[in-house]
Scaffold this motif. Structure first.
Motif, PDB file in Angstrom:
ATOM      1  N   ALA A 170      -2.959  -4.694   1.969  1.00 14.79           N
ATOM      2  CA  ALA A 170      -2.971  -3.301   1.527  1.00 14.79           C
ATOM      3  C   ALA A 170      -1.917  -3.056   0.449  1.00 14.79           C
ATOM      4  O   ALA A 170      -2.168  -2.355  -0.535  1.00 14.79           O
ATOM      5  CB  ALA A 170      -2.746  -2.361   2.715  1.00 14.79           C
ATOM      6  N   GLU A 171      -0.741  -3.632   0.633  1.00 10.07           N
ATOM      7  CA  GLU A 171       0.326  -3.479  -0.361  1.00 10.07           C
ATOM      8  C   GLU A 171      -0.033  -4.198  -1.655  1.00 10.07           C
ATOM      9  O   GLU A 171       0.233  -3.702  -2.746  1.00 10.07           O
ATOM     10  CB  GLU A 171       1.651  -3.993   0.182  1.00 10.07           C
ATOM     11  N   THR A 172      -0.638  -5.367  -1.538  1.00 12.86           N
ATOM     12  CA  THR A 172      -1.070  -6.109  -2.733  1.00 12.86           C
ATOM     13  C   THR A 172      -2.059  -5.265  -3.525  1.00 12.86           C
ATOM     14  O   THR A 172      -1.921  -5.103  -4.745  1.00 12.86           O
ATOM     15  CB  THR A 172      -1.698  -7.458  -2.354  1.00 12.86           C
ATOM     16  N   CYS A 173      -3.049  -4.720  -2.843  1.00 12.60           N
ATOM     17  CA  CYS A 173      -4.054  -3.890  -3.518  1.00 12.60           C
ATOM     18  C   CYS A 173      -3.422  -2.660  -4.158  1.00 12.60           C
ATOM     19  O   CYS A 173      -3.800  -2.266  -5.264  1.00 12.60           O
ATOM     20  CB  CYS A 173      -5.138  -3.469  -2.536  1.00 12.60           C
ATOM     21  N   ARG A 174      -2.464  -2.060  -3.492  1.00 10.89           N
ATOM     22  CA  ARG A 174      -1.802  -0.866  -4.026  1.00 10.89           C
ATOM     23  C   ARG A 174      -1.103  -1.170  -5.349  1.00 10.89           C
ATOM     24  O   ARG A 174      -1.236  -0.423  -6.327  1.00 10.89           O
ATOM     25  CB  ARG A 174      -0.796  -0.328  -3.006  1.00 10.89           C
ATOM     26  N   VAL A 175      -0.382  -2.290  -5.405  1.00 10.66           N
ATOM     27  CA  VAL A 175       0.335  -2.651  -6.632  1.00 10.66           C
ATOM     28  C   VAL A 175      -0.647  -3.027  -7.737  1.00 10.66           C
ATOM     29  O   VAL A 175      -0.514  -2.595  -8.882  1.00 10.66           O
ATOM     30  CB  VAL A 175       1.344  -3.788  -6.361  1.00 10.66           C
ATOM     31  N   VAL A 176      -1.638  -3.834  -7.403  1.00  5.01           N
ATOM     32  CA  VAL A 176      -2.635  -4.235  -8.409  1.00  5.01           C
ATOM     33  C   VAL A 176      -3.369  -3.003  -8.930  1.00  5.01           C
ATOM     34  O   VAL A 176      -3.598  -2.883 -10.143  1.00  5.01           O
ATOM     35  CB  VAL A 176      -3.610  -5.277  -7.821  1.00  5.01           C
ATOM     36  N   ASP A 177      -3.720  -2.075  -8.061  1.00  6.00           N
ATOM     37  CA  ASP A 177      -4.391  -0.848  -8.510  1.00  6.00           C
ATOM     38  C   ASP A 177      -3.498  -0.027  -9.442  1.00  6.00           C
ATOM     39  O   ASP A 177      -3.991   0.575 -10.403  1.00  6.00           O
ATOM     40  CB  ASP A 177      -4.813   0.002  -7.319  1.00  6.00           C
ATOM     41  N   LYS A 197       6.849  -3.822 -15.345  1.00  8.64           N
ATOM     42  CA  LYS A 197       7.567  -2.569 -15.075  1.00  8.64           C
ATOM     43  C   LYS A 197       6.800  -1.718 -14.070  1.00  8.64           C
ATOM     44  O   LYS A 197       7.394  -1.103 -13.192  1.00  8.64           O
ATOM     45  CB  LYS A 197       7.792  -1.802 -16.380  1.00  8.64           C
ATOM     46  N   VAL A 198       5.480  -1.702 -14.197  1.00 12.27           N
ATOM     47  CA  VAL A 198       4.657  -0.954 -13.249  1.00 12.27           C
ATOM     48  C   VAL A 198       4.800  -1.557 -11.850  1.00 12.27           C
ATOM     49  O   VAL A 198       4.912  -0.832 -10.860  1.00 12.27           O
ATOM     50  CB  VAL A 198       3.173  -0.948 -13.697  1.00 12.27           C
TER      51      VAL A 198
END
Length: 70
Positions: A17-24, A62-63
């Motif tokens: 879930a955290e991976t998807c949040r950052v990639v999104d 940076k994002v």
């Protein structure tokens, strides 16, 4: 000069879930430039002016940091 780049983001976070949040968050950042792009399972391909593409590439880490990822 026009070019294309492929960007792959591999955030150091716990859980899918955290991976998807950052990639999104990175994909949203890229979309904000309104350039032709294709999101694939392993990378995002962007087409446009070389200087703008390099600005995007520099901004992606940076994002990730802003999204609390290493």
């Amino acid at each position: 000069m026009n070019a294309s780049v492929a960007i792959q983001v591999l955030p150091k976070v716990e859980g899918n879930a955290e991976t998807c949040r950052v990639v999104d968050a990175v994909i949203d950042y890229i979309k904000s430039f309104n350039l032709p792009m294709t999101v694939t399972p392993f990378e995002t391909v962007i087409e446009g002016d070389y200087d703008v593409l390099m600005e995007i590439v520099k901004g992606c880490p940076k994002v990730c940091v802003e999204a609390r990822s290493e």
